[in-house]
Design an enzyme around this catalytic site. Sequence first.
Site, PDB file in Angstrom:
ATOM      1  N   LYS A 125      -3.197  -3.608  -6.424  1.00  0.00           N
ATOM      2  CA  LYS A 125      -3.961  -2.874  -5.387  1.00  0.00           C
ATOM      3  C   LYS A 125      -5.258  -2.401  -5.908  1.00  0.00           C
ATOM      4  CE  LYS A 125      -0.235  -2.161  -2.292  1.00  0.00           C
ATOM      5  NZ  LYS A 125       1.086  -2.556  -3.227  1.00  0.00           N
ATOM      6  N   LYS A 160      -1.114   3.154   2.032  1.00  0.00           N
ATOM      7  CA  LYS A 160       0.287   2.430   1.255  1.00  0.00           C
ATOM      8  C   LYS A 160       0.009   3.048  -0.201  1.00  0.00           C
ATOM      9  CE  LYS A 160      -3.113  -1.766   0.837  1.00  0.00           C
ATOM     10  NZ  LYS A 160      -3.024  -3.105   0.856  1.00  0.00           N
ATOM     11  N   ARG A 210      -1.925 -15.758   1.562  1.00  0.00           N
ATOM     12  CA  ARG A 210      -1.664 -15.790   0.186  1.00  0.00           C
ATOM     13  C   ARG A 210      -2.377 -17.013  -0.375  1.00  0.00           C
ATOM     14  NH1 ARG A 210       2.082 -14.081  -3.432  1.00  0.00           N
ATOM     15  NH2 ARG A 210       1.319 -12.075  -2.617  1.00  0.00           N
ATOM     16  N   ARG A 225       1.060 -15.229   6.160  1.00  0.00           N
ATOM     17  CA  ARG A 225       2.253 -14.575   6.429  1.00  0.00           C
ATOM     18  C   ARG A 225       2.154 -13.924   7.717  1.00  0.00           C
ATOM     19  NH1 ARG A 225       2.483 -12.256   0.657  1.00  0.00           N
ATOM     20  NH2 ARG A 225       0.328 -12.099   1.256  1.00  0.00           N
ATOM     21  N   ARG A 233       2.767  -5.665   9.349  1.00  0.00           N
ATOM     22  CA  ARG A 233       3.102  -6.321   7.946  1.00  0.00           C
ATOM     23  C   ARG A 233       3.387  -7.715   8.043  1.00  0.00           C
ATOM     24  NH1 ARG A 233       7.403  -2.472   5.603  1.00  0.00           N
ATOM     25  NH2 ARG A 233       8.412  -2.964   7.512  1.00  0.00           N
ATOM     26  N   ASP A 273      -4.338 -11.648  -1.830  1.00  0.00           N
ATOM     27  CA  ASP A 273      -3.872 -11.412  -0.439  1.00  0.00           C
ATOM     28  C   ASP A 273      -5.295 -11.201   0.420  1.00  0.00           C
ATOM     29  OD1 ASP A 273      -1.369 -11.630  -1.254  1.00  0.00           O
ATOM     30  OD2 ASP A 273      -0.696  -9.580  -0.956  1.00  0.00           O
ATOM     31  N   GLU A 281      -5.545  -7.521  -1.736  1.00  0.00           N
ATOM     32  CA  GLU A 281      -4.672  -7.360  -3.004  1.00  0.00           C
ATOM     33  C   GLU A 281      -4.938  -8.589  -4.119  1.00  0.00           C
ATOM     34  OE1 GLU A 281      -0.394  -5.968  -2.672  1.00  0.00           O
ATOM     35  OE2 GLU A 281      -1.160  -4.605  -1.081  1.00  0.00           O
ATOM     36  N   ASN A 283      -2.408 -10.128  -6.701  1.00  0.00           N
ATOM     37  CA  ASN A 283      -0.802 -10.252  -7.419  1.00  0.00           C
ATOM     38  C   ASN A 283      -0.953 -11.092  -8.667  1.00  0.00           C
ATOM     39  OD1 ASN A 283       1.260  -9.178  -5.043  1.00  0.00           O
ATOM     40  ND2 ASN A 283      -0.687 -10.194  -4.229  1.00  0.00           N
TER      41      ASN A 283
END
Length: 316
Positions: A125, A160, A210, A225, A233, A273, A281, A283
């Site tokens: 993050k 978060k 993603r 997603r 979410r 993301d 984000e 990853n």
Amino acid sequence: MPAIGIVMDPIAEIAYKKDSSLAMLWAASARGWDLWYMEPSDLHVANGVAMASMRPLRVFEDPNHYYELDETQVKELSSLDVVLMRKDPPFNNEYIYATYILEMAERLGTLIVNRCQSLRDCNEKMFATQFPQCCPELLVSADNARLKEFHKTHGDVIFKPLDGMGGSAIFRVKEDDPNVNVILETLTKFGTQTIMAQRYLPQIVDGDKRILMIKGQPVPYCLARIPSSGETRGNLAAGGSGRAQPLSDRDRWIAEQVGPTLVEKGLLFVGLDVIGDYLTEINVTSPTCIREINAAYDCDVAGQLMDVIAQEKGWS
């Protein structure tokens, strides 16, 4: 014969239909490379040498029989040409200790995907905040008063933790929400734990995209997603559904902004993301969604990654 190891969660427990690590193993096996299987507890240091209890691995595209393991051998990690570090979060002290051990082999020439130093440095993050031109308005803080002021300014926000995964402990807090104090007290542990606040992005209804990056270049398709009904979410682990789609011009622009830094940091395989037009984000630990994109567009994302690994090692 090139030897490629993988550090992962128990292979017997993976989801055959969607596991990205399995796709990588299939791609490596198709190239005739020897596969070696490890779990994090198999890594150890003996008299200053990075070692592992590793098992020869064979993989198959058969849901009823997708792997075979031979007897354990205790070998130096540096005997492997490449190690894929695919242990899922949590990113805790045990994860860090594993990177220390892998880094000892890295110094002797083993390629670790991704680079150990960068796995430790690039919180998924916080790393995104290095690209403010790509991000929505956000705040990173443990100060409840400051976080509440951010909420007051933007009205509809996401709070978060910095160490969560799979959509865990993510809260959407709308204007005049009576629970804002208790949510912040819980997430920050009464001001002792740093969290992230982001302006809520209504484009989440179209999916949390993603975008997979291989040596700084985006795969042409992403997986959006989509949140389930009543959810904010999109994470598949939180009940979201996946829809593969081509990258937009804005997606490609974000990838261009981030890509050179990924290459500089030795991050060969990364997942961005993106919600709407904004990076949320980055990853770096064990990005997923290979299988869903492959199935939708008949491409070979894992094969592209193996080609890059071969180039890095001078095998092609």
